[in-house]
Design a protein around this motif. Structure first.
Motif, PDB file in Angstrom:
ATOM      1  N   ILE A  12      44.913  39.381  28.437  1.00 52.98           N
ATOM      2  CA  ILE A  12      45.318  37.884  28.796  1.00 52.98           C
ATOM      3  C   ILE A  12      45.465  38.032  30.102  1.00 52.98           C
ATOM      4  O   ILE A  12      45.073  36.977  30.846  1.00 52.98           O
ATOM      5  N   ASP A  13      46.293  39.090  30.788  1.00 49.75           N
ATOM      6  CA  ASP A  13      46.350  39.283  32.387  1.00 49.75           C
ATOM      7  C   ASP A  13      45.178  39.087  33.232  1.00 49.75           C
ATOM      8  O   ASP A  13      45.045  38.357  34.259  1.00 49.75           O
ATOM      9  N   GLN A  14      44.003  39.853  32.705  1.00 43.96           N
ATOM     10  CA  GLN A  14      42.835  39.899  33.378  1.00 43.96           C
ATOM     11  C   GLN A  14      42.136  38.613  33.213  1.00 43.96           C
ATOM     12  O   GLN A  14      41.206  38.242  34.277  1.00 43.96           O
ATOM     13  N   THR A  15      42.149  37.808  32.237  1.00 43.66           N
ATOM     14  CA  THR A  15      41.445  36.726  32.008  1.00 43.66           C
ATOM     15  C   THR A  15      41.853  35.524  32.790  1.00 43.66           C
ATOM     16  O   THR A  15      41.108  34.505  33.349  1.00 43.66           O
ATOM     17  N   VAL A  16      43.338  35.322  33.061  1.00 37.25           N
ATOM     18  CA  VAL A  16      43.717  34.160  33.789  1.00 37.25           C
ATOM     19  C   VAL A  16      42.970  34.082  35.105  1.00 37.25           C
ATOM     20  O   VAL A  16      42.575  33.035  35.478  1.00 37.25           O
ATOM     21  N   PRO A  17      42.956  35.082  35.885  1.00 40.26           N
ATOM     22  CA  PRO A  17      42.045  34.720  37.207  1.00 40.26           C
ATOM     23  C   PRO A  17      40.731  34.480  37.104  1.00 40.26           C
ATOM     24  O   PRO A  17      40.133  33.536  37.958  1.00 40.26           O
ATOM     25  N   GLN A  18      40.213  34.777  36.197  1.00 34.70           N
ATOM     26  CA  GLN A  18      38.850  34.529  35.791  1.00 34.70           C
ATOM     27  C   GLN A  18      38.389  32.956  35.507  1.00 34.70           C
ATOM     28  O   GLN A  18      37.471  32.372  35.709  1.00 34.70           O
ATOM     29  N   ILE A  19      39.454  32.394  34.599  1.00 37.49           N
ATOM     30  CA  ILE A  19      39.410  31.228  34.014  1.00 37.49           C
ATOM     31  C   ILE A  19      39.564  30.312  35.456  1.00 37.49           C
ATOM     32  O   ILE A  19      38.844  29.224  35.665  1.00 37.49           O
ATOM     33  N   GLU A  20      40.553  30.763  36.263  1.00 39.21           N
ATOM     34  CA  GLU A  20      40.943  30.022  37.543  1.00 39.21           C
ATOM     35  C   GLU A  20      39.436  29.978  38.469  1.00 39.21           C
ATOM     36  O   GLU A  20      39.296  28.706  38.919  1.00 39.21           O
ATOM     37  N   PHE A  21      38.783  31.142  38.506  1.00 37.12           N
ATOM     38  CA  PHE A  21      37.797  31.182  39.326  1.00 37.12           C
ATOM     39  C   PHE A  21      36.601  30.413  39.003  1.00 37.12           C
ATOM     40  O   PHE A  21      35.835  29.431  39.717  1.00 37.12           O
ATOM     41  N   LEU A  22      36.703  29.940  37.557  1.00 38.67           N
ATOM     42  CA  LEU A  22      35.430  29.329  37.129  1.00 38.67           C
ATOM     43  C   LEU A  22      35.992  27.791  37.223  1.00 38.67           C
ATOM     44  O   LEU A  22      35.011  26.864  37.072  1.00 38.67           O
ATOM     45  N   GLY A  23      37.361  27.470  37.325  1.00 33.69           N
ATOM     46  CA  GLY A  23      37.682  26.034  37.629  1.00 33.69           C
ATOM     47  C   GLY A  23      37.855  25.345  36.473  1.00 33.69           C
ATOM     48  O   GLY A  23      37.816  24.021  36.115  1.00 33.69           O
ATOM     49  N   LEU A  24      38.038  26.276  35.146  1.00 34.34           N
ATOM     50  CA  LEU A  24      38.176  25.774  34.007  1.00 34.34           C
ATOM     51  C   LEU A  24      39.838  25.502  33.744  1.00 34.34           C
ATOM     52  O   LEU A  24      40.575  26.201  34.425  1.00 34.34           O
ATOM     53  N   ASP A  25      40.229  24.805  32.560  1.00 38.26           N
ATOM     54  CA  ASP A  25      41.488  24.591  32.130  1.00 38.26           C
ATOM     55  C   ASP A  25      41.823  25.788  31.307  1.00 38.26           C
ATOM     56  O   ASP A  25      40.982  25.999  30.149  1.00 38.26           O
ATOM     57  N   HIS A  26      42.994  26.397  31.395  1.00 37.04           N
ATOM     58  CA  HIS A  26      43.396  27.633  30.505  1.00 37.04           C
ATOM     59  C   HIS A  26      43.678  26.910  28.844  1.00 37.04           C
ATOM     60  O   HIS A  26      44.458  25.855  28.890  1.00 37.04           O
ATOM     61  N   PRO A  27      43.015  27.402  27.875  1.00 38.25           N
ATOM     62  CA  PRO A  27      43.317  26.742  26.707  1.00 38.25           C
ATOM     63  C   PRO A  27      44.746  27.028  26.243  1.00 38.25           C
ATOM     64  O   PRO A  27      45.040  26.404  25.328  1.00 38.25           O
ATOM     65  N   ASP A  28      45.575  28.191  26.861  1.00 38.85           N
ATOM     66  CA  ASP A  28      46.967  28.268  26.392  1.00 38.85           C
ATOM     67  C   ASP A  28      47.637  27.396  27.287  1.00 38.85           C
ATOM     68  O   ASP A  28      47.807  27.536  28.406  1.00 38.85           O
ATOM     69  N   ARG A  29      48.471  26.320  26.622  1.00 34.27           N
ATOM     70  CA  ARG A  29      49.094  25.651  27.496  1.00 34.27           C
ATOM     71  C   ARG A  29      50.596  26.247  27.822  1.00 34.27           C
ATOM     72  O   ARG A  29      51.236  25.961  28.819  1.00 34.27           O
ATOM     73  N   ASP A  30      50.877  27.074  27.288  1.00 30.30           N
ATOM     74  CA  ASP A  30      52.093  28.205  27.490  1.00 30.30           C
ATOM     75  C   ASP A  30      51.941  29.272  28.394  1.00 30.30           C
ATOM     76  O   ASP A  30      52.753  29.810  28.584  1.00 30.30           O
ATOM     77  N   ILE A  31      50.741  29.359  28.969  1.00 29.57           N
ATOM     78  CA  ILE A  31      50.578  30.577  29.911  1.00 29.57           C
ATOM     79  C   ILE A  31      51.334  30.489  31.288  1.00 29.57           C
ATOM     80  O   ILE A  31      51.157  29.482  31.868  1.00 29.57           O
ATOM     81  N   SER A  32      52.194  31.314  31.436  1.00 31.17           N
ATOM     82  CA  SER A  32      52.810  31.313  32.826  1.00 31.17           C
ATOM     83  C   SER A  32      53.235  32.773  33.326  1.00 31.17           C
ATOM     84  O   SER A  32      53.403  33.659  32.403  1.00 31.17           O
TER      85      SER A  32
END
Ligand code: BYC
Length: 319
Positions: free
Chosen positions: A233-253
């Motif tokens: 989960i931790d490593q995927t967050v910046p990868q999603i950000e770099f793609l410029g896509l929305d994170h599917p988990d609304r509770d991610i923080s």
């Protein structure tokens, strides 16, 4: 009485080897339960690699360019190779390939839940490479230090190939995310559909995991299901950000005090339904495997006939 104390001494020495990080090899003494647990995990891992060829194989004829087709073809072939290394590692524990295949085809043995989800678009091929191989690597890097020698050595080679797979998947996602509005939407849909099932690959929460405690004591598993899932989960967050896509988990923080991302809960009802045979593609995946296995019968027969002929020749001419 003597027999019981001999057994206890063997078990003590065995655990001592594990605690000292000395690998267990096929001819070493091992408790029956260690052997059975390893056969279960390694063979299910092998089945996952082999069944895992189906969702992506589905796109070989539909890859958008010759270059993409070549890369996908070779990735799918790699997965077949991983299955073979892992079946061979299982066989060193005294079980035959035939028994392993029968367990898969009868439903007695499981394979990774993720492969019961359909590949609906080219974006799904990207999401599988990125997220599914990415989750698999997270797990397999720790399995390079597993206590059983043949499994650990197989994992080292598999991890090298999986990291290439993960990059090819991410590269597909990057191309889509930087493409037209429709391509971007395709990437987002694939991320949305594969994110949660990828998290399920790590298995149930530690408190619900039937095998984890004993597998950790025997160092078959080196990290728990939840610890590995958190890493992913931790490593995927910046990868999603770099793609410029929305994170599917609304509770991610980000949680500063934990040093990790907090996240939403997996739909465990869906997980158990899929591993109990009721996912979208469970029946199709097994039927396809059974058909392919039957079609290969003549190859196995030819091999057995050739081996028999060689054996007879060797008997007649011992020199
Ligand atoms: N899917 O006590 P637990 C790949 C089962 S493929 C299905 O936590 P354990 C790739 C579990 O088997 C990567 N079943 O079990 C290929 C057990 O049932 P049984 C595959 C699952 O073993 C092609 C029950 O639930 N990787 O790389 O301690 C293309 C209770 O669970 C799942 C491996 O197999 C699941 N997700 O921990 C792309 C890695 N989760 O057996 C990529 C090796 C749990 O009692 N395996 N179950 O009937 C492992 O590390 C561990 O076996 C697991 C589960 C973490 C998966």
């Amino acid at each position: 009485m003597g027999g019981n104390s001999d057994q206890a001494e063997l078990e003590r020495q065995f655990q001592q080897r594990i605690d000292d990080d000395i690998k267990i090899e096929p001819k070493d003494w091992m408790p029956d339960a260690y052997r059975e647990n390893l056969i279960r995990q390694i063979s299910q891992h092998a089945h996952s690699e082999v069944i895992g060829m189906q969702p992506e194989g589905n796109y070989i004829t539909r890859a958008p360019s010759l270059r993409r087709k070549l890369i996908l073809l070779s990735k799918v072939q790699d997965e077949a190779g991983h299955g073979l290394y892992l079946y061979s590692a299982s066989e060193t524990l005294g079980i035959s390939r035939l028994e392993l295949i029968e367990a898969l085809q009868s439903g007695a043995a499981k394979y990774a839940s993720i492969f019961n989800y359909p590949t609906q678009t080219w974006g799904d091929v990207g999401a599988i490479g990125w997220l599914v191989d990415g989750a698999a690597i997270c797990n397999q890097v720790s399995l390079q230090r597993t206590s059983y020698g043949p499994y650990a050595r197989g994992m080292i080679r598999i991890c090298k190939e999986e990291s290439f797979h993960q990059r090819q998947g991410y590269e597909i996602m990057l191309a889509l995310a930087r493409g037209s509005d429709e391509q971007r939407q395709m990437a987002q849909d694939s991320l949305n559909r594969f994110y949660w099932p990828a998290l399920m690959m790590f298995g149930p929460h530690d408190g619900e995991s039937a095998h984890s405690a004993q597998s950790m004591r025997w160092k078959i598993k080196r990290e728990t299901n939840d610890a590995l899932r958190q890493k992913f989960i931790d490593q995927t967050v910046p990868q999603i950000e770099f793609l410029g896509l929305d994170h599917p988990d609304r509770d991610i923080s980000w949680n500063e005090s934990r040093g990790h991302y907090d996240h939403g809960e997996i739909d465990w009802h869906e997980f158990y339904s899929v591993i109990n045979g009721n996912g979208h593609c469970n029946r199709q995946r097994l039927q396809h495997h059974i058909r392919a296995h039957q079609e290969g019968e003549w190859v196995r027969d030819a091999l057995a006939a050739y081996q028999e002929k060689q054996r007879q020749r060797d008997c007649q001419d011992p020199d």
